[in-house]
Design a protein around this motif. Structure first.
Motif, PDB file in Angstrom:
ATOM      1  N   UNK A   1      36.268  41.476  28.615  1.00  0.00           N
ATOM      2  CA  UNK A   1      37.279  41.941  29.551  1.00  0.00           C
ATOM      3  C   UNK A   1      36.648  42.101  30.920  1.00  0.00           C
ATOM      4  N   UNK A   2      37.408  41.683  31.929  1.00  0.00           N
ATOM      5  CA  UNK A   2      36.925  41.756  33.304  1.00  0.00           C
ATOM      6  C   UNK A   2      37.790  42.778  34.023  1.00  0.00           C
ATOM      7  N   UNK A   3      37.151  43.832  34.547  1.00  0.00           N
ATOM      8  CA  UNK A   3      37.915  44.839  35.287  1.00  0.00           C
ATOM      9  C   UNK A   3      37.675  44.589  36.771  1.00  0.00           C
ATOM     10  N   UNK A   4      38.771  44.425  37.500  1.00  0.00           N
ATOM     11  CA  UNK A   4      38.621  44.025  38.892  1.00  0.00           C
ATOM     12  C   UNK A   4      39.757  44.604  39.733  1.00  0.00           C
TER      13      UNK A   4
ATOM     14  N   UNK B   1      39.740  35.765  27.263  1.00  0.00           N
ATOM     15  CA  UNK B   1      39.311  36.960  28.016  1.00  0.00           C
ATOM     16  C   UNK B   1      40.535  37.780  28.388  1.00  0.00           C
ATOM     17  N   UNK B   2      40.268  39.062  28.713  1.00  0.00           N
ATOM     18  CA  UNK B   2      41.308  39.922  29.274  1.00  0.00           C
ATOM     19  C   UNK B   2      40.885  40.251  30.702  1.00  0.00           C
ATOM     20  N   UNK B   3      41.854  40.250  31.602  1.00  0.00           N
ATOM     21  CA  UNK B   3      41.554  40.600  32.987  1.00  0.00           C
ATOM     22  C   UNK B   3      42.450  41.772  33.380  1.00  0.00           C
ATOM     23  N   UNK B   4      41.840  42.871  33.836  1.00  0.00           N
ATOM     24  CA  UNK B   4      42.626  44.012  34.326  1.00  0.00           C
ATOM     25  C   UNK B   4      42.394  44.129  35.830  1.00  0.00           C
ATOM     26  N   UNK B   5      43.453  43.973  36.604  1.00  0.00           N
ATOM     27  CA  UNK B   5      43.346  44.248  38.034  1.00  0.00           C
ATOM     28  C   UNK B   5      43.901  45.640  38.285  1.00  0.00           C
ATOM     29  N   UNK B   6      43.063  46.547  38.780  1.00  0.00           N
ATOM     30  CA  UNK B   6      43.501  47.944  38.981  1.00  0.00           C
ATOM     31  C   UNK B   6      43.035  48.447  40.347  1.00  0.00           C
TER      32      UNK B   6
ATOM     33  N   UNK C   1      49.035  48.001  37.337  1.00  0.00           N
ATOM     34  CA  UNK C   1      47.860  47.185  37.009  1.00  0.00           C
ATOM     35  C   UNK C   1      48.324  45.732  36.923  1.00  0.00           C
ATOM     36  N   UNK C   2      47.403  44.794  37.163  1.00  0.00           N
ATOM     37  CA  UNK C   2      47.786  43.375  36.987  1.00  0.00           C
ATOM     38  C   UNK C   2      46.910  42.761  35.914  1.00  0.00           C
ATOM     39  N   UNK C   3      47.548  42.201  34.916  1.00  0.00           N
ATOM     40  CA  UNK C   3      46.879  41.721  33.703  1.00  0.00           C
ATOM     41  C   UNK C   3      47.406  40.325  33.400  1.00  0.00           C
ATOM     42  N   UNK C   4      46.882  39.313  34.120  1.00  0.00           N
ATOM     43  CA  UNK C   4      47.457  37.974  34.006  1.00  0.00           C
ATOM     44  C   UNK C   4      47.369  37.398  32.596  1.00  0.00           C
ATOM     45  N   UNK C   5      48.285  36.485  32.355  1.00  0.00           N
ATOM     46  CA  UNK C   5      48.415  35.870  31.030  1.00  0.00           C
ATOM     47  C   UNK C   5      47.961  34.423  31.114  1.00  0.00           C
ATOM     48  N   UNK C   6      47.232  33.961  30.093  1.00  0.00           N
ATOM     49  CA  UNK C   6      46.712  32.592  30.134  1.00  0.00           C
ATOM     50  C   UNK C   6      47.233  31.765  28.965  1.00  0.00           C
TER      51      UNK C   6
ATOM     52  N   UNK D   1      50.657  40.291  46.075  1.00  0.00           N
ATOM     53  CA  UNK D   1      51.921  40.843  45.571  1.00  0.00           C
ATOM     54  C   UNK D   1      51.719  42.238  44.979  1.00  0.00           C
ATOM     55  N   UNK D   2      50.694  42.407  44.161  1.00  0.00           N
ATOM     56  CA  UNK D   2      50.490  43.694  43.475  1.00  0.00           C
ATOM     57  C   UNK D   2      50.284  44.814  44.496  1.00  0.00           C
ATOM     58  N   UNK D   3      49.488  44.523  45.502  1.00  0.00           N
ATOM     59  CA  UNK D   3      49.214  45.518  46.549  1.00  0.00           C
ATOM     60  C   UNK D   3      50.535  46.002  47.165  1.00  0.00           C
ATOM     61  N   UNK D   4      51.430  45.058  47.392  1.00  0.00           N
ATOM     62  CA  UNK D   4      52.715  45.382  48.016  1.00  0.00           C
ATOM     63  C   UNK D   4      53.622  46.164  47.054  1.00  0.00           C
TER      64      UNK D   4
END
Ligand code: UDX
Length: 433
Positions: free
Chosen positions: A192-195, A162-167, A142-147, A126-129
């Motif tokens: 934090x995980x940068x991915x 944890x924090x996850x940043x999708x960039x 950026x995508x930063x999912x919530x848990x 979805x983010x790519x689109x």
């Protein structure tokens, strides 16, 4: 930092007020005027411990406001998208209508350099689109999912695991802005995980799929325990001592419900099939089926204890929410069992410390009462379906003289069988002799 949060439901309201508490200037935007008015007067439209106090504090400090006016997002540097992604009515897939509408609405107010941050749970890809639309105006996605867990939502936002940043690869600007947003979270040493986008999207659904699998695993063991005379709660304790397994999320009972786990595993399966990887997630269909079978088993157990006939029996239901400390009844196993028993002709009297109003909206035909005592009046059987602290603490003597028959079914393995049996009650539970 000036931040906008689009969508002020469970996720957005908690996120907006938590960011204000962390020192930012936050505007929460939602299309629902009633919700906005409620939040603006520090009333959470749902039950979440700690949220009303947090709203009151940040609204009074002037660091948080709520509006329906999207143009108020202008001037903020980071814009969080926190709208819902429910299951589609006619399929297992997620409905992205609200995410797409939120993006369309925010784009005219973006300035180059802004970062739009998706928090909603979306199908991978979805983010790519969506990024195309945002990058076209010089902003970043950026995508930063919530848990967050309901009942612990504020704590999970301010002190997440944890924090996850999708960039996008090399997008250091978005990473730097997110680090600024979460500066005080990161200062606690939280990893934090940068991915990339796809991994960030997958982290969320993979985590929920794992949790759902863990619960269904122990519920599958409960099924086997039921035909062997074994005790699933002791089994869970014993395997849980193995640190590779761990005891958390191994509570057998009525299974999982709520607004996330059921829809997320279904949406994950649907998306994997679209991508040609459906076989990899076939087991989640089994996880779903095991989970739903527990509800049937509860109805069967009730029939058994009632001597074979549900029709006409007086059944007390304690607990309707999908879990304690929540008024959420979306896909609630407890409400589902109560409704099935009523459909089978039982005279059901149901109660819950917080979820009567939400249940009434979904199941207006059920008979709701205000207390456990009232529910249990003249009951032929009492069912504990949500493990609220106050139900776990009930002493048999409180109900002895109220019920018609001393029979209790523990749908959450949250009562002490010895205590109830010694008090002369028939005690039955899922996965226990
Ligand atoms: C879940 C995830 O935990 C959270 O990280 C994600 O962001 C959203 O989905 P939530 O829906 O609030 O959070 O509930 P959770 O505490 O995970 O419980 C889900 C369901 O599983 C409840 O119905 C609960 O009763 C049930 N459950 C949980 C069990 O049946 N057994 C367990 O051992 C644990």
């Amino acid at each position: 930092m000036k931040i906008s949060v689009i969508g002020c439901g469970y996720l957005g309201a908690v996120h907006a007020s938590s960011l204000a508490k962390l020192g930012h200037e936050v505007v929460g935007i939602d299309i629902d005027q009633v919700k906005v008015d409620s939040l603006a007067s520090a009333h959470a439209p749902f039950y979440e411990p700690g949220l009303p106090e947090l709203l009151a504090e940040t609204l009074a400090a002037g660091t948080l406001e709520f509006t329906t006016d999207m143009s108020r997002a202008q001037g903020a540097t980071v814009h969080f998208i926190a709208v819902g992604t429910p299951q589609q009515e006619d399929s297992n897939a997620a409905d992205l209508r609200f995410v797409e509408a939120a993006l369309d609405a925010i784009v005219p107010y973006l300035t180059p350099g802004d970062v739009v941050v998706g928090k909603s749970t979306v199908p991978v890809g979805t983010a790519e689109r969506l990024a195309v639309q945002i990058e076209a105006v010089g902003a970043q996605l950026a995508w930063n999912p919530e848990f967050l867990r309901e009942g612990y939502a504020v704590k999970d936002t301010i002190s997440p695991d944890r924090l996850v940043y999708g960039v996008r690869s090399g997008d250091e600007h978005s990473v730097a802005l997110l680090d600024e947003v979460y500066a005080s979270v990161l200062a606690q040493g939280i990893p934090r995980v940068i991915t990339d986008f796809a991994t960030a999207e997958l982290v969320k659904v993979a985590a929920n799929a794992f949790l759902a699998t863990k619960i269904s695993f122990i519920n599958a063991m409960a099924e086997v325990a039921e035909v062997t005379g074994a005790d699933v709660t002791q089994l869970a304790d014993a395997i849980g001592y193995d640190q590779r397994i761990g005891r958390r999320f191994l509570n057998a009972g009525l299974g999982f419900g709520g607004g996330c786990l059921p829809k997320d595993i279904r949406g994950f399966m649907a998306r994997a099939s679209e991508l040609g990887a459906g076989d990899a997630l076939n087991f989640l269909g089994e996880v779903d089926a095991i989970n739903l079978r527990r509800r049937e088993r509860m109805v069967d157990l009730c029939r058994e204890v009632l001597g074979g006939t549900i029709e006409g029996a007086r059944v007390a239901v304690l607990g309707l929410a999908f879990k304690p400390d929540s008024d959420d009844v979306r896909d609630s196993p407890a409400l589902d069992v109560a409704a099935r028993l009523a459909e089978l002709g039982a005279d059901v009297r149901a109660t819950d410390p917080q979820a009567i109003e939400t249940s009434r909206r979904l199941r207006p035909g059920l008979n709701y009462v205000d207390s456990a005592r009232e529910a249990a009046k003249d009951a032929d059987v009492v069912l504990v379906l949500t493990e609220w602290r106050e139900y776990r603490a009930i002493d048999p003597s409180e109900l002895d003289s109220v019920v018609s028959v001393r029979a209790i079914l523990d749908g959450r393995n949250c009562l002490d069988p010895v205590q109830w049996r010694e008090a002369g009650w028939t005690y039955r539970a899922l996965g226990r002799p």
